[in-house]
Design a protein around this motif. Structure first.
Motif, PDB file in Angstrom:
ATOM      1  N   ALA A 109       5.892  -5.389  -3.084  1.00 25.29           N
ATOM      2  CA  ALA A 109       7.120  -4.696  -2.949  1.00 25.29           C
ATOM      3  C   ALA A 109       7.616  -4.087  -1.448  1.00 25.29           C
ATOM      4  O   ALA A 109       8.547  -4.350  -1.052  1.00 25.29           O
ATOM      5  N   VAL A 110       6.423  -3.602  -1.002  1.00 22.10           N
ATOM      6  CA  VAL A 110       6.525  -3.028   0.393  1.00 22.10           C
ATOM      7  C   VAL A 110       6.687  -4.206   1.448  1.00 22.10           C
ATOM      8  O   VAL A 110       7.698  -4.268   2.339  1.00 22.10           O
ATOM      9  N   GLU A 111       6.221  -5.405   1.188  1.00 24.91           N
ATOM     10  CA  GLU A 111       6.446  -6.533   2.171  1.00 24.91           C
ATOM     11  C   GLU A 111       7.852  -7.168   2.035  1.00 24.91           C
ATOM     12  O   GLU A 111       8.228  -7.806   2.931  1.00 24.91           O
ATOM     13  N   VAL A 188       2.825   0.918   8.173  1.00 33.81           N
ATOM     14  CA  VAL A 188       3.113   0.908   6.761  1.00 33.81           C
ATOM     15  C   VAL A 188       1.929   0.633   6.041  1.00 33.81           C
ATOM     16  O   VAL A 188       1.740   1.328   4.816  1.00 33.81           O
ATOM     17  N   GLU A 189       1.034  -0.277   5.983  1.00 36.26           N
ATOM     18  CA  GLU A 189      -0.212  -0.727   5.238  1.00 36.26           C
ATOM     19  C   GLU A 189      -0.864   0.380   4.947  1.00 36.26           C
ATOM     20  O   GLU A 189      -1.409   0.794   3.966  1.00 36.26           O
ATOM     21  N   HIS A 191      -0.056   3.728   5.452  1.00 35.14           N
ATOM     22  CA  HIS A 191       0.552   4.747   4.595  1.00 35.14           C
ATOM     23  C   HIS A 191       0.656   4.226   3.126  1.00 35.14           C
ATOM     24  O   HIS A 191       0.622   5.352   2.311  1.00 35.14           O
ATOM     25  N   VAL A 192       0.991   3.220   2.866  1.00 38.87           N
ATOM     26  CA  VAL A 192       0.767   2.647   1.533  1.00 38.87           C
ATOM     27  C   VAL A 192      -0.380   2.770   0.797  1.00 38.87           C
ATOM     28  O   VAL A 192      -0.446   3.498  -0.417  1.00 38.87           O
ATOM     29  N   GLN A 193      -1.636   2.742   1.497  1.00 38.56           N
ATOM     30  CA  GLN A 193      -2.779   2.734   0.753  1.00 38.56           C
ATOM     31  C   GLN A 193      -3.148   4.315   0.634  1.00 38.56           C
ATOM     32  O   GLN A 193      -3.644   4.656  -0.362  1.00 38.56           O
ATOM     33  N   LEU A 194      -2.487   5.105   1.472  1.00 36.85           N
ATOM     34  CA  LEU A 194      -2.615   6.668   1.441  1.00 36.85           C
ATOM     35  C   LEU A 194      -2.073   7.226   0.105  1.00 36.85           C
ATOM     36  O   LEU A 194      -2.564   7.951  -0.857  1.00 36.85           O
ATOM     37  N   PHE A 195      -0.935   6.731  -0.210  1.00 36.31           N
ATOM     38  CA  PHE A 195       0.064   6.742  -1.340  1.00 36.31           C
ATOM     39  C   PHE A 195      -0.846   6.254  -2.650  1.00 36.31           C
ATOM     40  O   PHE A 195      -0.890   7.077  -3.618  1.00 36.31           O
ATOM     41  N   LEU A 196      -1.473   5.014  -2.373  1.00 36.57           N
ATOM     42  CA  LEU A 196      -2.438   4.536  -3.562  1.00 36.57           C
ATOM     43  C   LEU A 196      -3.398   5.538  -4.021  1.00 36.57           C
ATOM     44  O   LEU A 196      -3.651   5.596  -4.965  1.00 36.57           O
TER      45      LEU A 196
END
Length: 221
Positions: A109-111, A188-189, A191-196
């Motif tokens: 989705a982020v991509e 982005v990648e 920060h997405v991993q931090l969220f996960l």
């Protein structure tokens, strides 16, 4: 060597879609791909002439598929939403690890840069328009299933809901004010991993407030 029957089958398959229709479908896909990139970088005022040039088609071809700017933006959003839904369905079918399935969906989705595109819908389209509503509902249902499955497996904290994930996806894929897309994309990648990691169970903290539901997110519409 193949038999005459095999050759006949190949001819039948090759002729199944008329050439003109296949070319039109490819042109439409190229336009949507070029438009998505231009809209992410330049916003809803992106040059339609530049989009046509990037897609490798003439202006007349672009306007034949999308008569005006709003129809092009709507087309991009529908295509993006459909791709996200397809990725979610594929992930649910293929991935046995429930958290890995959720991770794959979030990155997919982020991509698509959904956060950069969504604001363009504000004030442009009726959220109850059947095609848009159906596509959005499909994504929401699949996201809910991914979260539910991961929660039942004890992989995701139980104090979050689908709205929390939707908000995070929107924020994490949206460029910061005054910061170019190219400069922010490298982070982005990360920060997405931090969220996960923050979704993982057992939870490392107590979240303030309560889980964000889809109903609450829609209250302002």
């Amino acid at each position: 060597m193949g038999s005459a029957t095999d050759a006949s089958k190949r001819v039948t398959v090759d002729c199944a879609v008329p050439k003109g229709r296949a070319d039109a479908a490819r042109n439409r896909e190229r336009i949507l791909t070029a438009a998505r990139e231009a809209l992410v970088v330049h916003g809803a005022d992106a040059s339609l002439d530049e989009i046509a040039r990037t897609a490798g088609v003439g202006n007349a071809t672009l306007y034949r598929h999308f008569p005006d700017r709003d129809s092009l933006v709507h087309g991009v959003m529908h295509a993006v939403t459909e791709r996200i839904a397809e990725r979610a369905e594929k992930t649910l079918a293929e991935e046995e690890d429930s958290f890995e399935a959720l991770r794959r969906f979030v990155f997919a989705a982020v991509e698509e840069r959904i956060g950069a595109l969504c604001p363009m819908l504000s004030g442009r389209f009726d959220p109850t328009e059947p095609q848009s509503l159906a596509a959005r509902t499909r994504v929401e249902r699949l996201t809910q299933e991914l979260i539910r499955r991961a929660q039942q497996a004890g992989e995701v904290r139980t104090d979050i809901d689908v709205g929390d994930v939707m908000v995070a996806l929107s924020q994490l894929s949206r460029p910061l004010p005054g910061v170019g897309c190219q400069r922010i994309e490298r982070f982005v990648e990360r920060h997405v991993q931090l969220f996960l990691d923050g979704l993982r169970a057992p939870a490392k903290s107590q979240l303030p407030g309560h889980a964000a539901t889809l109903e609450e997110l829609r209250q302002d519409h």
